[in-house]
Scaffold this active site. Structure first.
Site, mmCIF file in Angstrom:
data_model
loop_
_atom_site.group_PDB
_atom_site.id
_atom_site.type_symbol
_atom_site.label_atom_id
_atom_site.label_comp_id
_atom_site.label_asym_id
_atom_site.label_seq_id
_atom_site.Cartn_x
_atom_site.Cartn_y
_atom_site.Cartn_z
ATOM 1 C CG ASP A 93 -34.686 -5.453 16.454
ATOM 2 O OD1 ASP A 93 -34.286 -4.782 15.547
ATOM 3 O OD2 ASP A 93 -34.370 -6.421 17.003
ATOM 4 C CG HIS A 127 -33.170 0.271 15.874
ATOM 5 N ND1 HIS A 127 -34.198 -0.148 14.850
ATOM 6 C CD2 HIS A 127 -33.056 -1.119 16.689
ATOM 7 C CE1 HIS A 127 -34.660 -1.541 15.200
ATOM 8 N NE2 HIS A 127 -33.668 -1.838 16.156
#
Length: 269
Positions: A84, A249
């Site tokens: 991320d 994610h």
């Protein structure tokens, strides 16, 4: 910069987390990698136990933070794994300090410049929080009284293996409840214009990442349904990788066993 360090003098691996997390996200990954490497997992500038400065959240400065940490530990080269926001720092590091990197793994992101220049309506809908976080003062005003609910919104919608994160969500809520922590996390996004300017200058000049880059993403993650390797090729011509199955994610927590195996095969090259 606050960090976890397994110690020793083995080859160095640095793990960089994303938002809305801290270095704690690597807990299931660190022990396995520590069998072969010295593993350091820092909290990024403004996150976790670090100071909460009023500036320096552009990825060029955050990459310099990482360089200073690595040099402080006595290393001139290392392996970097970023997830991320940490992967965006990793990409910037590879452009600014390529001589120090032997390996680079980027988890569940497309290049920042790609998202800026090639963004679609669907992408804007999926990344609406970027535009919200970039606003001055408003995110702190609205999120401050409801940090738990706000962070849980993302943990619920960005996961596939939801149960694997439930136990640690309160830790992340506490981390972002510290004085200055919300603002610092939003400042990471407020650096977008400067990040795009830096990335654009390099891309338009033909600068790319000069090493083999491992790109991994959750098959139910934020970039699911896209061929992320093809997206990364103009930025890192030797990019390769694959989706992680049954994963959202948060790859290090949702599928740590698969991630560890994939990382080991790459890091040993």
């Amino acid at each position: 910069m606050s960090y976890s360090d397994t110690g020793g003098s083995a080859p160095l691996v640095v793990l960089l987390h994303g938002w809305p997390q801290t270095s704690q996200c690597w807990e299931a990954v660190i022990p396995a990698l520590a069998e072969d490497y010295r593993v350091v997992a820092p909290d990024l500038r403004g996150y976790g136990l670090t100071d909460k400065p009023r500036g320096g959240y552009d990825k060029k400065t955050m990459a310099q933070d990482v360089r200073q940490l690595v040099e402080h530990l006595g290393y001139s080269s290392f392996r970097l794994i970023g997830h991320d926001r940490g992967a965006r720092v990793g990409h910037r590091f590879a452009l600014d300090h390529p001589e120090m990197l032997t390996h680079l793994t980027l988890l569940d992101i497309a290049p920042t410049l790609y998202m800026h220049r090639e963004g679609t309506t669907a992408m804007a809908q999926g990344y609406w929080h970027w535009f919200f976080h970039m606003q001055e003062d408003l995110p702190e005003l609205l999120v401050g009284p409801r940090i738990d609910e706000y962070l849980r919104f993302f943990f619920e919608r960005w996961t596939y293996q939801r149960a694997r994160l439930e136990a640690v969500i309160p830790d992340y809520v506490r981390a972002f409840s510290r004085p200055g922590a919300l603002r610092a996390g939003f400042d990471d996004y407020r650096a977008f214009e400067l990040d795009v300017a830096h990335d654009g200058e390099d891309f338009d000049a033909g600068a790319t990442v000069p090493l083999s880059v491992q790109v991994l993403w959750g098959d139910h993650g934020l970039v699911a349904g896209r061929d992320l390797v093809d997206i990364w090729k103009p930025f890192a011509p030797e990019a390769f990788g694959e989706p992680i199955p049954e994963c959202g994610h948060f790859i290090p927590e949702e599928q740590p066993e698969i991630l560890i195996g994939t990382l080991r095969s790459y890091l040993r090259r």
